[in-house]
Design an enzyme around this catalytic site. Structure first.
Site, mmCIF file in Angstrom:
data_model
loop_
_atom_site.group_PDB
_atom_site.id
_atom_site.type_symbol
_atom_site.label_atom_id
_atom_site.label_comp_id
_atom_site.label_asym_id
_atom_site.label_seq_id
_atom_site.Cartn_x
_atom_site.Cartn_y
_atom_site.Cartn_z
ATOM 1 N N MET A 88 -5.806 3.897 -2.800
ATOM 2 C CA MET A 88 -4.981 2.518 -3.271
ATOM 3 C C MET A 88 -4.497 3.087 -4.527
ATOM 4 O O MET A 88 -5.073 3.512 -5.615
ATOM 5 C CB MET A 88 -6.231 1.656 -3.695
ATOM 6 C CG MET A 88 -6.752 0.930 -2.448
ATOM 7 S SD MET A 88 -5.381 0.277 -1.301
ATOM 8 C CE MET A 88 -4.859 -0.960 -2.218
ATOM 9 N N GLY A 100 -5.530 -6.559 -3.121
ATOM 10 C CA GLY A 100 -5.688 -8.044 -3.361
ATOM 11 C C GLY A 100 -4.193 -8.846 -3.353
ATOM 12 O O GLY A 100 -4.122 -9.797 -3.013
ATOM 13 N N PHE A 101 -3.240 -8.181 -3.957
ATOM 14 C CA PHE A 101 -1.810 -8.564 -4.115
ATOM 15 C C PHE A 101 -0.836 -7.768 -3.812
ATOM 16 O O PHE A 101 -0.957 -6.658 -4.003
ATOM 17 C CB PHE A 101 -1.851 -9.332 -5.386
ATOM 18 C CG PHE A 101 -2.780 -10.398 -5.806
ATOM 19 C CD1 PHE A 101 -2.568 -11.763 -5.461
ATOM 20 C CD2 PHE A 101 -3.785 -10.237 -6.472
ATOM 21 C CE1 PHE A 101 -3.444 -12.843 -5.768
ATOM 22 C CE2 PHE A 101 -4.988 -11.014 -6.687
ATOM 23 C CZ PHE A 101 -4.668 -12.325 -6.451
ATOM 24 N N HIS A 147 1.102 -1.678 8.960
ATOM 25 C CA HIS A 147 0.040 -1.826 8.156
ATOM 26 C C HIS A 147 -0.384 -3.421 7.979
ATOM 27 O O HIS A 147 0.436 -4.224 7.258
ATOM 28 C CB HIS A 147 0.520 -1.400 6.729
ATOM 29 C CG HIS A 147 -0.935 -1.083 5.837
ATOM 30 N ND1 HIS A 147 -1.924 -0.070 6.151
ATOM 31 C CD2 HIS A 147 -1.446 -1.903 4.799
ATOM 32 C CE1 HIS A 147 -2.706 -0.293 5.120
ATOM 33 N NE2 HIS A 147 -2.575 -1.354 4.470
ATOM 34 N N SER A 206 4.095 -2.672 5.094
ATOM 35 C CA SER A 206 2.872 -3.869 4.989
ATOM 36 C C SER A 206 3.367 -5.203 5.587
ATOM 37 O O SER A 206 4.187 -5.699 5.000
ATOM 38 C CB SER A 206 2.421 -3.849 3.740
ATOM 39 O OG SER A 206 1.434 -4.850 3.560
ATOM 40 N N ASP A 220 -3.157 -5.915 6.247
ATOM 41 C CA ASP A 220 -3.935 -6.225 5.457
ATOM 42 C C ASP A 220 -4.844 -7.287 5.766
ATOM 43 O O ASP A 220 -4.441 -8.355 5.662
ATOM 44 C CB ASP A 220 -3.191 -6.476 4.158
ATOM 45 C CG ASP A 220 -2.420 -5.262 3.554
ATOM 46 O OD1 ASP A 220 -3.231 -3.995 3.166
ATOM 47 O OD2 ASP A 220 -1.292 -5.285 3.218
ATOM 48 N N MET A 246 -9.822 -5.029 3.697
ATOM 49 C CA MET A 246 -10.504 -5.336 2.549
ATOM 50 C C MET A 246 -11.366 -6.558 2.511
ATOM 51 O O MET A 246 -11.178 -7.551 1.857
ATOM 52 C CB MET A 246 -9.293 -5.707 1.597
ATOM 53 C CG MET A 246 -8.359 -4.507 1.372
ATOM 54 S SD MET A 246 -6.833 -4.791 0.471
ATOM 55 C CE MET A 246 -5.663 -5.051 1.812
ATOM 56 N N MET A 283 -7.729 -9.646 4.127
ATOM 57 C CA MET A 283 -8.600 -9.922 3.074
ATOM 58 C C MET A 283 -9.467 -11.205 3.128
ATOM 59 O O MET A 283 -9.074 -12.038 3.899
ATOM 60 C CB MET A 283 -7.464 -10.094 1.726
ATOM 61 C CG MET A 283 -6.398 -9.171 1.592
ATOM 62 S SD MET A 283 -5.302 -9.446 0.425
ATOM 63 C CE MET A 283 -4.323 -8.103 0.501
ATOM 64 N N ASP A 285 -1.177 3.373 -0.405
ATOM 65 C CA ASP A 285 -0.897 1.912 -0.581
ATOM 66 C C ASP A 285 -0.709 1.080 -1.960
ATOM 67 O O ASP A 285 -1.910 1.465 -2.778
ATOM 68 C CB ASP A 285 -2.052 1.294 0.240
ATOM 69 C CG ASP A 285 -1.583 -0.354 0.477
ATOM 70 O OD1 ASP A 285 -0.602 -0.842 -0.059
ATOM 71 O OD2 ASP A 285 -2.566 -0.952 1.135
ATOM 72 N N HIS A 324 -6.143 -2.423 7.741
ATOM 73 C CA HIS A 324 -6.905 -2.166 6.318
ATOM 74 C C HIS A 324 -7.853 -3.364 6.020
ATOM 75 O O HIS A 324 -7.260 -4.337 5.714
ATOM 76 C CB HIS A 324 -5.915 -1.932 5.262
ATOM 77 C CG HIS A 324 -6.523 -1.584 4.058
ATOM 78 N ND1 HIS A 324 -5.417 -1.629 2.801
ATOM 79 C CD2 HIS A 324 -7.628 -1.565 3.420
ATOM 80 C CE1 HIS A 324 -6.349 -1.374 1.810
ATOM 81 N NE2 HIS A 324 -7.647 -1.124 2.331
ATOM 82 N N GLY A 383 2.586 -0.200 -4.506
ATOM 83 C CA GLY A 383 3.764 0.231 -5.549
ATOM 84 C C GLY A 383 4.752 1.293 -4.759
ATOM 85 O O GLY A 383 5.508 1.875 -5.562
ATOM 86 N N GLY A 414 5.298 -2.601 1.155
ATOM 87 C CA GLY A 414 5.608 -4.019 1.623
ATOM 88 C C GLY A 414 6.768 -4.518 0.784
ATOM 89 O O GLY A 414 7.899 -4.409 1.588
#
Length: 220
Positions: A138, A143-144, A34, A9, A36, A69, A38, A177, A67, A179, A199
Site C-alpha cells: 500500500m 480506505g479512500f 482491481h 481500480s 476494493d 480490506m 471495504m 496500490d 482486495h 497514488g 484509480g
C-alpha cells in the site's frame, strides 16, 4: 521476466454505469480489474460485497483482482472465491491466522495475496512468502481513493524484491496500490513492481482507455 500488468481500480468507476466502464477499461488493455472491498471497520469506508463481485464477473473478460480490506477475512474467502475472484488479497493486519487464510484461498485454485499498510514491516510476512502468489504494497493509507503516493513505499518495494530474490521466489508478483499516475509509474516499475493499481490516475484522465495504453508503454 514477468509481464507488467495494469489493474484499474473500480473504486473510481461510475457504479451506475459499471458495465460501460468495464468495457472501456478492457478496450484500453487492462490486464486485471482491481476490486476494493471495504467493511467500514478495518478501513473507514464501506463498499461492495460478493453479489456485486459476481455481477462484475458476469460482464468482465479480464481476471478480477479482489482486495479485501476487511476484518476477519477468513469468514468471507469462500464467498468471494465463488463470486469469481482470480486473486484474493488479505491484509496481514486484519487476521490472526494468516497462514490458514492463505491456504483457504489456495484451496479454491485461485491466487493468494497479502497486503501491507504503509507502516507495516516486511518481517510480518517473512514466514509465509513461500505460500504467496502476490504481495500488495500500500502506497497510501487504505480506505479512500485519490490520495497522494507515499514515497517510502519504493524503499519497501526494493527490499521486498531483494527478499524474494534471496529466497528464489521470483515468481511472486509485487503489486502497488495508491497514488499511481502516469508521472510516477515508470519509477515505481523500475523499483520492482509487477502490477500497478490505479484509480483516479486512470479515471481522472479525459480518455481513461488511452491512459491505460500510455501506462503500459511507460512500464513496458
Amino acid at each position: 521476466m514477468k509481464e507488467k500488468k495494469i489493474s484499474p481500480s473500480l473504486l473510481s468507476a461510475d457504479f451506475a454505469n459499471l458495465e460501460r466502464d468495464i468495457r472501456m477499461l478492457e478496450k484500453g488493455g487492462a490486464h486485471l480489474l482491481h476490486v476494493d472491498v471495504m467493511d467500514g471497520h478495518f478501513v473507514p469506508n464501506l463498499t461492495i460485497g460478493p453479489p456485486v463481485v459476481a455481477a462484475i464477473k458476469k460482464v468482465s473478460t479480464v481476471p478480477l483482482d479482489v482486495h479485501l480490506m476487511i476484518e476477519n477475512p477468513g469468514q468471507y474467502i469462500d464467498d468471494y472465491a465463488k463470486a469469481g475472484a482470480a486473486y484474493i488479497t488479505v491484509h496481514v493486519e486484519a487476521t490472526h491466522h494468516l497462514h490458514r487464510v492463505l491456504q483457504q484461498i489456495k484451496a479454491h485454485g485461485i491466487k493468494a495475496g497479502v497486503s501491507l499498510n504503509p507502516h507495516t514491516p516486511l518481517s510480518t510476512i517473512e514466514y509465509v512468502l513461500q505460500d504467496l502468489d502476490m504481495v500488495l504494497i500500500m502506497s497510501v493509507n487504505p480506505g479512500f481513493g485519490g490520495q497522494s503516493f507515499i514515497p517510502q513505499a519504493l524503499d519497501k518495494v526494493r527490499a521486498l524484491k531483494k527478499m524474494l530474490q534471496d529466497r528464489n521466489l521470483n515468481q511472486v508478483e509485487i503489486e502497488i496500490d495508491g497514488g499511481i499516475k502516469l508521472d510516477n509509474i515508470k519509477e515505481v516499475s523500475e523499483a520492482g513492481v509487477d502490477i500497478f493499481v490505479s484509480g483516479s490516475g486512470i479515471f481522472g484522465a479525459p480518455d481513461p482507455a488511452a491512459m491505460i495504453q500510455r501506462m503500459i508503454e511507460e512500464v513496458g
